[in-house]
Design a protein around this motif. Structure first.
Motif, PDB file in Angstrom:
ATOM      1  N   GLY A   7      27.405   6.180  15.810  1.00  0.00           N
ATOM      2  CA  GLY A   7      27.396   7.024  16.997  1.00  0.00           C
ATOM      3  C   GLY A   7      28.548   6.817  17.957  1.00  0.00           C
ATOM      4  O   GLY A   7      28.621   7.503  18.993  1.00  0.00           O
ATOM      5  N   ILE A   8      29.468   5.905  17.655  1.00  0.00           N
ATOM      6  CA  ILE A   8      30.580   5.649  18.568  1.00  0.00           C
ATOM      7  C   ILE A   8      31.479   6.881  18.715  1.00  0.00           C
ATOM      8  O   ILE A   8      31.969   7.185  19.802  1.00  0.00           O
ATOM      9  N   ALA A   9      31.684   7.604  17.627  1.00  0.00           N
ATOM     10  CA  ALA A   9      32.518   8.809  17.691  1.00  0.00           C
ATOM     11  C   ALA A   9      31.912   9.827  18.654  1.00  0.00           C
ATOM     12  O   ALA A   9      32.615  10.397  19.499  1.00  0.00           O
ATOM     13  N   ASP A  10      30.605  10.080  18.532  1.00  0.00           N
ATOM     14  CA  ASP A  10      29.930  11.007  19.441  1.00  0.00           C
ATOM     15  C   ASP A  10      29.930  10.471  20.868  1.00  0.00           C
ATOM     16  O   ASP A  10      30.101  11.222  21.829  1.00  0.00           O
ATOM     17  N   LEU A  11      29.723   9.171  21.001  1.00  0.00           N
ATOM     18  CA  LEU A  11      29.673   8.563  22.324  1.00  0.00           C
ATOM     19  C   LEU A  11      30.987   8.755  23.074  1.00  0.00           C
ATOM     20  O   LEU A  11      31.000   9.145  24.253  1.00  0.00           O
ATOM     21  N   VAL A  12      32.104   8.500  22.411  1.00  0.00           N
ATOM     22  CA  VAL A  12      33.411   8.665  23.051  1.00  0.00           C
ATOM     23  C   VAL A  12      33.638  10.129  23.421  1.00  0.00           C
ATOM     24  O   VAL A  12      34.184  10.437  24.484  1.00  0.00           O
ATOM     25  N   ASP A  13      33.204  11.041  22.553  1.00  0.00           N
ATOM     26  CA  ASP A  13      33.335  12.459  22.873  1.00  0.00           C
ATOM     27  C   ASP A  13      32.624  12.799  24.173  1.00  0.00           C
ATOM     28  O   ASP A  13      33.162  13.520  25.023  1.00  0.00           O
ATOM     29  N   ILE A  14      31.414  12.275  24.361  1.00  0.00           N
ATOM     30  CA  ILE A  14      30.648  12.609  25.560  1.00  0.00           C
ATOM     31  C   ILE A  14      31.211  11.896  26.784  1.00  0.00           C
ATOM     32  O   ILE A  14      31.203  12.445  27.893  1.00  0.00           O
ATOM     33  N   LEU A  15      31.726  10.704  26.601  1.00  0.00           N
ATOM     34  CA  LEU A  15      32.386  10.029  27.720  1.00  0.00           C
ATOM     35  C   LEU A  15      33.573  10.855  28.205  1.00  0.00           C
ATOM     36  O   LEU A  15      33.798  10.999  29.411  1.00  0.00           O
ATOM     37  N   LEU A  16      34.330  11.403  27.276  1.00  0.00           N
ATOM     38  CA  LEU A  16      35.504  12.207  27.628  1.00  0.00           C
ATOM     39  C   LEU A  16      35.127  13.598  28.118  1.00  0.00           C
ATOM     40  O   LEU A  16      35.904  14.244  28.818  1.00  0.00           O
ATOM     41  N   ALA A  17      33.945  14.061  27.764  1.00  0.00           N
ATOM     42  CA  ALA A  17      33.499  15.391  28.187  1.00  0.00           C
ATOM     43  C   ALA A  17      32.839  15.372  29.556  1.00  0.00           C
ATOM     44  O   ALA A  17      32.672  16.434  30.182  1.00  0.00           O
TER      45      ALA A  17
ATOM     46  N   GLN B 256      35.671  -1.171  20.631  1.00  0.00           N
ATOM     47  CA  GLN B 256      36.899  -1.948  20.453  1.00  0.00           C
ATOM     48  C   GLN B 256      37.188  -2.170  18.973  1.00  0.00           C
ATOM     49  O   GLN B 256      38.329  -2.021  18.525  1.00  0.00           O
ATOM     50  N   ARG B 257      36.155  -2.514  18.209  1.00  0.00           N
ATOM     51  CA  ARG B 257      36.358  -2.725  16.767  1.00  0.00           C
ATOM     52  C   ARG B 257      36.769  -1.426  16.076  1.00  0.00           C
ATOM     53  O   ARG B 257      37.609  -1.436  15.177  1.00  0.00           O
ATOM     54  N   ALA B 258      36.176  -0.307  16.516  1.00  0.00           N
ATOM     55  CA  ALA B 258      36.512   0.982  15.907  1.00  0.00           C
ATOM     56  C   ALA B 258      37.964   1.363  16.194  1.00  0.00           C
ATOM     57  O   ALA B 258      38.678   1.828  15.303  1.00  0.00           O
ATOM     58  N   LEU B 259      38.404   1.149  17.432  1.00  0.00           N
ATOM     59  CA  LEU B 259      39.788   1.473  17.771  1.00  0.00           C
ATOM     60  C   LEU B 259      40.761   0.575  17.019  1.00  0.00           C
ATOM     61  O   LEU B 259      41.840   1.015  16.611  1.00  0.00           O
ATOM     62  N   ASP B 260      40.376  -0.682  16.813  1.00  0.00           N
ATOM     63  CA  ASP B 260      41.209  -1.578  16.007  1.00  0.00           C
ATOM     64  C   ASP B 260      41.313  -1.059  14.571  1.00  0.00           C
ATOM     65  O   ASP B 260      42.393  -1.093  13.966  1.00  0.00           O
ATOM     66  N   ARG B 261      40.199  -0.582  14.032  1.00  0.00           N
ATOM     67  CA  ARG B 261      40.201  -0.104  12.640  1.00  0.00           C
ATOM     68  C   ARG B 261      41.110   1.104  12.456  1.00  0.00           C
ATOM     69  O   ARG B 261      41.752   1.238  11.412  1.00  0.00           O
ATOM     70  N   ILE B 262      41.154   1.976  13.460  1.00  0.00           N
ATOM     71  CA  ILE B 262      41.969   3.188  13.305  1.00  0.00           C
ATOM     72  C   ILE B 262      43.385   2.978  13.841  1.00  0.00           C
ATOM     73  O   ILE B 262      44.181   3.928  13.893  1.00  0.00           O
ATOM     74  N   GLY B 263      43.695   1.739  14.229  1.00  0.00           N
ATOM     75  CA  GLY B 263      45.060   1.406  14.620  1.00  0.00           C
ATOM     76  C   GLY B 263      45.447   1.813  16.020  1.00  0.00           C
ATOM     77  O   GLY B 263      46.650   1.914  16.323  1.00  0.00           O
TER      78      GLY B 263
END
Length: 265
Positions: free
Chosen positions: A69-79, A178-185
């Motif tokens: 759910g991190i992808a959806d979470l970031v979307d809603i934070l930005l929305a 943080q771990r997700a952003l590290d994974r995608i560089g």
């Protein structure tokens, strides 16, 4: 003890000594004899639009970020520009996705109480005045609608629950991001959810001329005063507004009709 904490302690002590002086328990306010405590303002750092695109697309391509759910979470934070705790408190009853103007109601936040447990506080961090209904952009509605249709739910169910269906710990969400952003560089920029809030504040404060005169719009979205928004949530662009027409009053008569001569010495 950090400087902000020391400054707060000094303010509290000053109030106590002032009260003591008023009732004759002290000859004066000795706290006023102390040297001022300087608190350095840290610059606000927001994600650029290029970084926003990279983060959103990268998280969408990361299977783990989609699954947890991190992808959806970031979307809603930005929305929305909401705090992570406010977002964790969203229930499906707070979302109205089907009208012409879809909205989300921000009326609580997840907080940790003494003993280690978590509850939903019945108002945002800023108090009851921080409650607000926000309009959602179309791309966010699509994401939330897909999430809503993915699994059965009730109005009182959480939009972003933990794996066990309980309140999700904002601290764990920060670590997962943080771990997700590290994974995608995506490194070298703030990797916390609050950066999304600063990104929204900075973007909404920008006016059509490239300045930042729309601070009231950003403040209303974030649920803060304009002063707090400007200080903590808007990255300075160091570009002034387009006020050229206001300088016309300074022009000499021959400058107003374009006949001014260039003098050389």
């Amino acid at each position: 003890m950090g400087r902000p904490t020391a400054k707060l302690a000094k303010t509290c002590l000053s109030g106590m000594w002032t009260l003591a002086s008023r009732y004759g328990a002290s000859a004066g306010n000795i706290i006023k004899l102390l040297a001022p405590i300087q608190v350095d303002d840290k610059p606000v750092v927001a994600w650029s639009l290029t970084e926003v695109q990279r983060i959103r697309s990268g998280l969408r391509s990361d299977k783990l970020a989609v699954a947890n759910g991190i992808a959806d979470l970031v979307d809603i934070l930005l929305a929305t520009g909401c705090r992570i705790g406010e977002t964790m408190a969203f229930k499906w009853k707070h979302l109205d996705l089907d009208p012409n103007k879809p909205t989300v109601l921000v009326e609580g936040t997840v907080v940790r109480i003494r003993g280690g447990g978590m509850i939903i506080q019945p108002h945002p961090k800023g108090g009851p005045n921080g409650k607000r209904r926000l309009l959602l952009p179309e791309w966010a509605v699509e994401r939330l609608t897909a999430r809503r249709d993915l699994v059965p739910h009730e109005p009182e169910d959480l939009v972003f629950p933990s794996q066990r269906g309980t309140l999700r710990d904002p601290r764990n969400a920060r670590k997962q991001l943080q771990r997700a952003l590290d994974r995608i560089g995506v490194t070298g920029i703030p990797q916390n959810p609050h950066a999304a809030r600063k990104t929204v504040g900075t973007h909404l404060a920008e006016d059509a001329d490239g300045g930042q005169s729309d601070i009231g719009v950003a403040a209303a979205q974030l649920g803060n005063t304009e002063a707090v928004t400007r200080r903590h949530y808007v990255q300075r662009t160091h570009q002034g507004p387009d006020a050229r027409n206001r300088f016309a009053a300074f022009a000499l008569p021959d400058e107003r009709d374009g006949t001014a001569a260039i003098s050389r010495t």
